[in-house]
Scaffold this motif. Structure first.
Motif, PDB file in Angstrom:
ATOM      1  N   LEU A 122       0.864  -1.262   0.029  1.00 48.75           N
ATOM      2  CA  LEU A 122       0.120  -0.011  -0.015  1.00 48.75           C
ATOM      3  C   LEU A 122       0.955   1.198   0.169  1.00 48.75           C
ATOM      4  O   LEU A 122       2.049   1.239   0.973  1.00 48.75           O
ATOM      5  CB  LEU A 122      -0.935  -0.116   1.102  1.00 48.75           C
ATOM      6  N   ILE A 123       0.608   2.193  -1.010  1.00 48.01           N
ATOM      7  CA  ILE A 123       1.375   3.449  -1.074  1.00 48.01           C
ATOM      8  C   ILE A 123       0.640   4.524  -0.537  1.00 48.01           C
ATOM      9  O   ILE A 123      -0.479   4.894  -1.107  1.00 48.01           O
ATOM     10  CB  ILE A 123       1.872   3.451  -2.589  1.00 48.01           C
TER      11      ILE A 123
ATOM     12  N   ALA B 160      -6.018  -0.004   4.989  1.00 51.45           N
ATOM     13  CA  ALA B 160      -5.339  -0.993   5.895  1.00 51.45           C
ATOM     14  C   ALA B 160      -6.127  -1.858   6.891  1.00 51.45           C
ATOM     15  O   ALA B 160      -5.971  -2.815   7.131  1.00 51.45           O
ATOM     16  CB  ALA B 160      -4.168  -0.335   6.524  1.00 51.45           C
ATOM     17  N   ASP B 161      -7.104  -1.046   7.361  1.00 50.18           N
ATOM     18  CA  ASP B 161      -7.983  -1.510   8.217  1.00 50.18           C
ATOM     19  C   ASP B 161      -8.897  -2.530   7.617  1.00 50.18           C
ATOM     20  O   ASP B 161      -9.153  -3.675   8.263  1.00 50.18           O
ATOM     21  CB  ASP B 161      -8.833  -0.432   9.112  1.00 50.18           C
ATOM     22  N   ARG B 162      -9.387  -2.230   6.561  1.00 50.91           N
ATOM     23  CA  ARG B 162     -10.245  -3.218   5.992  1.00 50.91           C
ATOM     24  C   ARG B 162      -9.469  -4.625   5.537  1.00 50.91           C
ATOM     25  O   ARG B 162     -10.000  -5.582   5.896  1.00 50.91           O
ATOM     26  CB  ARG B 162     -10.697  -2.466   4.633  1.00 50.91           C
TER      27      ARG B 162
ATOM     28  N   PRO C 214      -3.624  -8.516   5.432  1.00 55.93           N
ATOM     29  CA  PRO C 214      -3.082  -7.383   5.502  1.00 55.93           C
ATOM     30  C   PRO C 214      -1.886  -7.103   4.567  1.00 55.93           C
ATOM     31  O   PRO C 214      -1.500  -7.918   4.007  1.00 55.93           O
ATOM     32  CB  PRO C 214      -2.324  -7.504   6.883  1.00 55.93           C
ATOM     33  N   TYR C 215      -1.669  -5.778   4.318  1.00 53.53           N
ATOM     34  CA  TYR C 215      -0.552  -5.590   3.259  1.00 53.53           C
ATOM     35  C   TYR C 215       0.819  -5.952   3.936  1.00 53.53           C
ATOM     36  O   TYR C 215       1.087  -5.912   5.056  1.00 53.53           O
ATOM     37  CB  TYR C 215      -0.570  -3.965   3.062  1.00 53.53           C
TER      38      TYR C 215
ATOM     39  N   ASN D 262      -2.333   4.542  14.951  1.00 53.82           N
ATOM     40  CA  ASN D 262      -2.913   3.534  14.075  1.00 53.82           C
ATOM     41  C   ASN D 262      -1.973   2.254  14.232  1.00 53.82           C
ATOM     42  O   ASN D 262      -1.802   1.404  12.968  1.00 53.82           O
ATOM     43  CB  ASN D 262      -3.284   3.717  12.653  1.00 53.82           C
ATOM     44  N   ARG D 263      -1.206   2.125  15.482  1.00 53.41           N
ATOM     45  CA  ARG D 263      -0.406   1.254  15.333  1.00 53.41           C
ATOM     46  C   ARG D 263      -0.885  -0.278  15.160  1.00 53.41           C
ATOM     47  O   ARG D 263      -0.258  -1.173  14.765  1.00 53.41           O
ATOM     48  CB  ARG D 263       0.672   1.143  16.789  1.00 53.41           C
ATOM     49  N   GLY D 264      -1.976  -0.396  15.816  1.00 50.13           N
ATOM     50  CA  GLY D 264      -2.735  -1.818  15.644  1.00 50.13           C
ATOM     51  C   GLY D 264      -3.051  -2.267  14.368  1.00 50.13           C
ATOM     52  O   GLY D 264      -2.840  -3.259  13.807  1.00 50.13           O
ATOM     53  N   ILE D 265      -3.674  -1.439  13.693  1.00 50.86           N
ATOM     54  CA  ILE D 265      -3.929  -1.557  12.113  1.00 50.86           C
ATOM     55  C   ILE D 265      -2.821  -1.765  11.265  1.00 50.86           C
ATOM     56  O   ILE D 265      -2.753  -2.520  10.466  1.00 50.86           O
ATOM     57  CB  ILE D 265      -4.453  -0.353  11.529  1.00 50.86           C
ATOM     58  N   PHE D 266      -1.344  -1.181  11.792  1.00 56.09           N
ATOM     59  CA  PHE D 266      -0.255  -1.254  10.635  1.00 56.09           C
ATOM     60  C   PHE D 266       0.655  -2.418  11.243  1.00 56.09           C
ATOM     61  O   PHE D 266       1.697  -2.719  10.902  1.00 56.09           O
ATOM     62  CB  PHE D 266       0.766  -0.050  10.821  1.00 56.09           C
TER      63      PHE D 266
END
Length: 464
Positions: free
Chosen positions: A6-7, A42-44, A51-52, A73-77
């Motif tokens: 993801l960019i 990223a969340d989706r 995940p990416y 958003n550390r959890g999402i990433f």
């Protein structure tokens, strides 16, 4: 495919350039023109369990700071390798990015090779990280198989015990534990309580053989003030003290018949009546009982009530003696050394091969408790960092190993060669099984006979 990327960058030309470059390298690339859009994408992907693999995140974007976005958003990433990008890169910015979870930082403008090499490095790091997590998970499963509460073992016999105990812990059923003195009956009972949903409630342990018969009813069920001489106050019994939790009735085979009748009623009705009281009191107690006696034989002799035996015998756990599981001795030695090093402030880290041989040759009539006492004594007496034969008790240190005991000691009965050969063959099979800890495959190998032949001879000589 090399991975999914993801960019996240507000510059259209930068997104287009990176997407073209990365797709040529075999990556699947998607783009987001803003931080909020990138977070949603990223969340989706994370919720879809896809995940990416990598996220290229610009530091400077309108209305958002890429590092703050990463931090919030550390959890999402968390399952992606994040690489920060900026045309205003400084060492402080790079350090801050990595402190908040980024894998690395790259300054704009950059050459195509810089991006691909950085992604390759990130992929290697990701692979090592996943491998490490896998190995930790495998190690955790091994530790779980070898442990139950404060008990350690690796023998098949004890693994079966641990499996049964863990299953018993899930349900509030009565458990009956059989085993010799020192095999760990109370430890199993405490482990079942600890693993159950009653763990935050009391565990009351009672030695049924240690209470005088005249005081037993009062101890178990309590009494009212004035119920008998010396009853100067109301007293709760042990069953009431265990309300909501577990009561462990150790050596239940020692209970007199008169008390067995009253205990049976408590188990059937879930209520107790204190001595001197006219009312009963409801209790919620999980019962775990243990004995070193053969209760079935006690029932046959009339020393134990059959109805109580069947009421207790809902789920049975039988603990093997230590001599039946010698492969656990090295593991137990290590466990006890760590325990007594902490307790005594010592630094005895192992057992020498010669001392271990003596420990493995011992019959251990006192089972694990005896081994624990021997290790504690050895830790105190050891001069070095290992347990040596001279720090073992004389009864063990002076014991000639079984293998040497049998050397030259064979004296056949009578003068029949056939009888002598059968006696010698039986003795050799028994020695081989002792030497291999009961491993029949290994025993047949050192005896230089086939495995089926060994099984046939064991059956012929009644060797178990």
């Amino acid at each position: 495919m090399a991975g999914k990327i993801l960019i996240i960058d507000d510059e259209k030309n930068m997104r287009h350039m990176l997407m073209s470059l990365l797709e040529k390298e075999g990556y699947t690339a998607e783009t987001a023109a803003s931080g909020s859009t990138g977070v949603k994408m990223a969340d989706r992907a994370l919720k879809q369990d896809a995940p990416y693999d990598f996220i290229l995140l610009d530091v400077k974007m309108p209305g958002v700071d890429g590092i703050s976005l990463l931090q919030e958003n550390r959890g999402i990433f968390s399952r992606s390798m994040v690489i920060m990008m900026s045309a205003y890169g400084t060492i402080d910015t790079a350090v801050s990015a990595m402190r908040h979870g980024a894998f690395d930082f790259i300054s704009k403008p950059f050459k195509p090779d810089e991006v691909t090499l950085l992604l390759e490095r990130a992929a290697e790091h990701r692979a090592l990280k996943n491998e490490n997590l896998y190995l930790k998970n495998q190690l955790g499963q091994i530790e779980e198989r070898f442990h139950f509460s404060n008990m350690v073992a690796k023998s098949d016999a004890m693994k079966e015990v641990f499996i049964l105990a863990k299953k018993a812990a899930r349900y509030a059923i009565t458990v009956m534990i059989f085993g010799g003195s020192g095999t760990g009956k109370e430890l199993i009972a405490r482990g079942i309580h600890k693993e159950s949903d009653r763990a935050d409630k009391p565990l009351v342990a009672v030695n049924c053989g240690g209470i005088p018969e005249t005081l037993m009813e009062s101890e178990f069920f309590g009494h009212k003030k004035g119920a008998f001489t010396g009853a100067t106050y109301d007293k709760k019994g042990l069953f009431e003290e265990a309300h909501g939790g577990t009561i462990f009735l150790d050596e239940i085979g020692e209970l007199p018949i008169s008390m067995q009748v009253k205990l049976l009623r408590v188990l059937q009705e879930s209520e107790v009546r204190p001595v001197g009281d006219v009312r009963t009191r409801k209790i919620d107690v999980r019962v775990i009982a243990a004995t070193s006696r053969n209760l079935k034989e006690e029932v046959d002799k009339g020393a134990f009530r059959e109805d109580l035996y069947f009421r207790l015998n809902v789920l049975t756990i039988t603990l093997p003696s230590l001599s039946e599981r010698p492969e656990d001795i090295p593991l137990l030695c290590d466990h006890f050394l760590k325990k007594f090093n902490r307790k005594l402030g010592s630094r005895v880290t192992g057992v020498s091969p010669s001392a271990m041989k003596l420990l493995l040759e011992c019959d251990w009539p006192g089972n694990v408790r005896e081994l624990e006492n021997v290790i504690e004594r050895s830790v105190v007496l050891s001069d070095g960092d290992r347990v040596e034969p001279d720090s073992l008790p004389p009864a063990i240190a002076g014991k000639t190993p079984r293998k040497e005991n049998n050397e030259g000691s064979f004296t056949p009965e009578g003068f029949s060669l056939k009888v002598a050969m059968r006696q010698l063959e039986k003795m050799m099979i028994q020695r081989a099984l002792q030497e291999t800890g009961g491993n029949r495959t290994h025993a047949s190998r050192i005896l230089e006979i086939s495995h089926p032949s060994l099984l046939s001879k064991m059956k012929m000589y009644s060797i178990t």
